[in-house]
Design a protein around this motif. Structure first.
Motif, PDB file in Angstrom:
ATOM      1  N   ALA A  28       0.840  -1.214   0.000  1.00  0.00           N
ATOM      2  CA  ALA A  28       0.000   0.000   0.000  1.00  0.00           C
ATOM      3  C   ALA A  28       0.870   1.257   0.000  1.00  0.00           C
ATOM      4  O   ALA A  28       0.572   2.243  -0.701  1.00  0.00           O
ATOM      5  N   LYS A  29       1.940   1.249   0.751  1.00  0.00           N
ATOM      6  CA  LYS A  29       2.843   2.406   0.793  1.00  0.00           C
ATOM      7  C   LYS A  29       3.537   2.606  -0.557  1.00  0.00           C
ATOM      8  O   LYS A  29       3.685   3.731  -1.037  1.00  0.00           O
ATOM      9  N   ILE A  30       3.960   1.514  -1.201  1.00  0.00           N
ATOM     10  CA  ILE A  30       4.583   1.598  -2.522  1.00  0.00           C
ATOM     11  C   ILE A  30       3.606   2.209  -3.526  1.00  0.00           C
ATOM     12  O   ILE A  30       3.966   3.086  -4.318  1.00  0.00           O
ATOM     13  N   ALA A  31       2.355   1.796  -3.499  1.00  0.00           N
ATOM     14  CA  ALA A  31       1.343   2.332  -4.417  1.00  0.00           C
ATOM     15  C   ALA A  31       1.119   3.824  -4.170  1.00  0.00           C
ATOM     16  O   ALA A  31       1.000   4.608  -5.119  1.00  0.00           O
ATOM     17  N   ALA A  32       1.077   4.234  -2.895  1.00  0.00           N
ATOM     18  CA  ALA A  32       0.867   5.656  -2.579  1.00  0.00           C
ATOM     19  C   ALA A  32       2.042   6.511  -3.047  1.00  0.00           C
ATOM     20  O   ALA A  32       1.849   7.600  -3.593  1.00  0.00           O
ATOM     21  N   VAL A  33       3.260   6.017  -2.859  1.00  0.00           N
ATOM     22  CA  VAL A  33       4.448   6.770  -3.296  1.00  0.00           C
ATOM     23  C   VAL A  33       4.484   6.881  -4.815  1.00  0.00           C
ATOM     24  O   VAL A  33       4.780   7.945  -5.368  1.00  0.00           O
ATOM     25  N   ARG A  34       4.155   5.802  -5.528  1.00  0.00           N
ATOM     26  CA  ARG A  34       4.121   5.855  -6.999  1.00  0.00           C
ATOM     27  C   ARG A  34       3.076   6.848  -7.495  1.00  0.00           C
ATOM     28  O   ARG A  34       3.304   7.586  -8.445  1.00  0.00           O
ATOM     29  N   LYS A  35       1.908   6.847  -6.853  1.00  0.00           N
ATOM     30  CA  LYS A  35       0.849   7.783  -7.239  1.00  0.00           C
ATOM     31  C   LYS A  35       1.296   9.226  -7.012  1.00  0.00           C
ATOM     32  O   LYS A  35       1.096  10.099  -7.861  1.00  0.00           O
ATOM     33  N   ARG A  36       1.913   9.504  -5.873  1.00  0.00           N
ATOM     34  CA  ARG A  36       2.384  10.859  -5.566  1.00  0.00           C
ATOM     35  C   ARG A  36       3.449  11.303  -6.572  1.00  0.00           C
ATOM     36  O   ARG A  36       3.440  12.436  -7.048  1.00  0.00           O
ATOM     37  N   GLN A  37       4.379  10.426  -6.922  1.00  0.00           N
ATOM     38  CA  GLN A  37       5.408  10.762  -7.907  1.00  0.00           C
ATOM     39  C   GLN A  37       4.799  11.046  -9.277  1.00  0.00           C
ATOM     40  O   GLN A  37       5.200  11.984  -9.967  1.00  0.00           O
ATOM     41  N   ALA A  38       3.802  10.240  -9.676  1.00  0.00           N
ATOM     42  CA  ALA A  38       3.144  10.467 -10.967  1.00  0.00           C
ATOM     43  C   ALA A  38       2.424  11.811 -10.976  1.00  0.00           C
ATOM     44  O   ALA A  38       2.463  12.540 -11.975  1.00  0.00           O
TER      45      ALA A  38
END
Length: 158
Positions: A28-38
């Motif tokens: 879940a944390k990996i998905a949130a970080v990827r979304k924020r970077q995008a």
């Protein structure tokens, strides 16, 4: 073989559930970080370019122009109006001050503009007064050489 896992089934199942919960949190944390970077990359791509030149506006009726800045100057303030290159050159040649940090007059290749700074007192003010009174270069230099801007300190005799 080195085996540090518990031997019984109950504790092994408990460890498996615990590790599955941690794996879910990490995913879940990996998905949130990827979304924020995008989102950040999209924001940087779609951000409009800053204007090349801005006029800093004053306070009061009509908000008169105060100073010219480059679009990326860190000293430009908050009351701004973007202008194009020709308008910036026209404003500078009509006497509007150029920012001393970003120096738009130099970047616009406008040389020998008279500075319109308020009298600062001391040497700068005296030199400006002498230069404004007389037009010839030779008399300006002679007058400036004759100014006593700082009293001389005489060494004490022993």
């Amino acid at each position: 073989m080195f085996d540090d896992l518990p031997p019984d089934l109950d504790r092994l199942l408990t460890l498996r559930v615990w590790h599955a919960m941690w794996l879910q949190r990490i995913d879940a944390k990996i998905a949130a970080v990827r979304k924020r970077q995008a989102e950040q990359e999209h924001g940087q791509r779609s951000r409009p370019r800053p204007p090349d030149w801005v006029v800093q506006l004053g306070i009061g009726v009509g908000r008169p122009p105060v100073q010219i800045h480059t679009g990326d100057c860190h000293m430009k303030g908050t009351r701004l109006r973007p202008v194009d290159r020709d308008e910036a050159r026209r404003l500078l040649t009509t006497g509007l001050r150029a920012c001393t940090h970003c120096q738009p007059d130099t970047q616009l290749h406008i040389l020998d503009l008279a500075t319109h700074h308020p009298p600062a007192g001391g040497c700068a003010w005296a030199a400006q007064q002498v230069l404004e009174k007389d037009g010839s270069v030779a008399s300006r230099l002679d007058t400036l050489r004759g100014l006593t801007l700082r009293p001389r300190v005489q060494p004490h005799s022993l």
